[in-house]
Scaffold this active site. Structure first.
Site, PDB file in Angstrom:
ATOM      1  N   SER A  47      14.928  21.232  17.427  1.00 28.44           N
ATOM      2  CA  SER A  47      13.823  20.964  18.348  1.00 28.44           C
ATOM      3  C   SER A  47      13.139  22.219  18.893  1.00 28.44           C
ATOM      4  O   SER A  47      11.974  22.163  19.270  1.00 28.44           O
ATOM      5  CB  SER A  47      14.292  20.095  19.514  1.00 28.44           C
ATOM      6  OG  SER A  47      15.107  20.823  20.384  1.00 28.44           O
ATOM      7  N   LYS A  91      14.597  22.863  26.321  1.00 28.23           N
ATOM      8  CA  LYS A  91      13.185  22.571  26.030  1.00 28.23           C
ATOM      9  C   LYS A  91      12.307  23.579  26.760  1.00 28.23           C
ATOM     10  O   LYS A  91      12.756  24.321  27.612  1.00 28.23           O
ATOM     11  CB  LYS A  91      12.798  21.162  26.494  1.00 28.23           C
ATOM     12  CG  LYS A  91      13.615  20.046  25.879  1.00 28.23           C
ATOM     13  CD  LYS A  91      13.359  19.875  24.418  1.00 28.23           C
ATOM     14  CE  LYS A  91      14.250  18.762  23.863  1.00 28.23           C
ATOM     15  NZ  LYS A  91      14.298  18.745  22.431  1.00 28.23           N
TER      16      LYS A  91
END
Length: 168
Positions: A47, A91
């Protein structure tokens, strides 16, 4: 068994007690440092490619930035997953409270627009095609942030260094 025979034992007991006390203080220091100041983490997965390696990087994250509200767009953060609270995910912060975020749920679909509510942040992975992020579960409460990533520790040394606003 006289008094003279107790003296060697008392020195051994005192030395053992001193070493045990030092070890306890050391572990208390580690706990406080890890919980309130700075933490190490091993982060991996697709990710955050290309910023973080697929096979994993050791990172340092400071916890004070989150506590004092010093996290902003572009920062990479450690977040408790809204989907699985046992998991900590990595993130990038894309938007803060009040920001209007335009995003694509699926590359083939048209884009959507949302406003980040008060007390929340919008997070996204750098690799849009392999990231489960705010596009799926919405804005994340600020309280789920655990730390702001500021340093990467990897081998070979070419990748070693700061991770502040890499994409800016």
């Amino acid at each position: 068994m006289g008094v003279s025979n107790l003296n060697p034992w008392s020195r051994i007991v005192k030395e053992a007690w001193d070493k045990a006390f030092f070890t306890a203080k050391f572990f208390c220091f580690l706990h406080v440092s890890n919980t309130y100041l700075c933490t190490f983490a091993l982060v991996y997965g697709p990710s955050m490619l290309p910023t973080i390696n697929l096979s994993g990087d050791f990172i340092l994250a400071d916890r004070l930035s989150v506590r004092f509200g010093k996290v902003g767009p572009g920062d990479i953060v450690l977040v408790r997953s809204p989907e699985n609270p046992r998991k900590i995910i990595t993130k990038r912060v894309v938007g803060m409270a009040g920001d209007r975020i335009t995003f694509s749920v699926d590359p083939k679909d048209s884009s959507r627009c949302e406003t980040v509510p008060e007390g929340h942040v919008w997070i996204a992975g750098d690799n849009m095609y392999a990231s489960t992020d705010s596009r799926k579960f919405g804005a994340v409460p600020y309280g789920l942030l655990h730390g702001r990533v500021f340093w990467r520790i990897i081998w070979p040394p070419e990748g070693f260094g700061s991770l502040r606003h890499v994409n800016d």
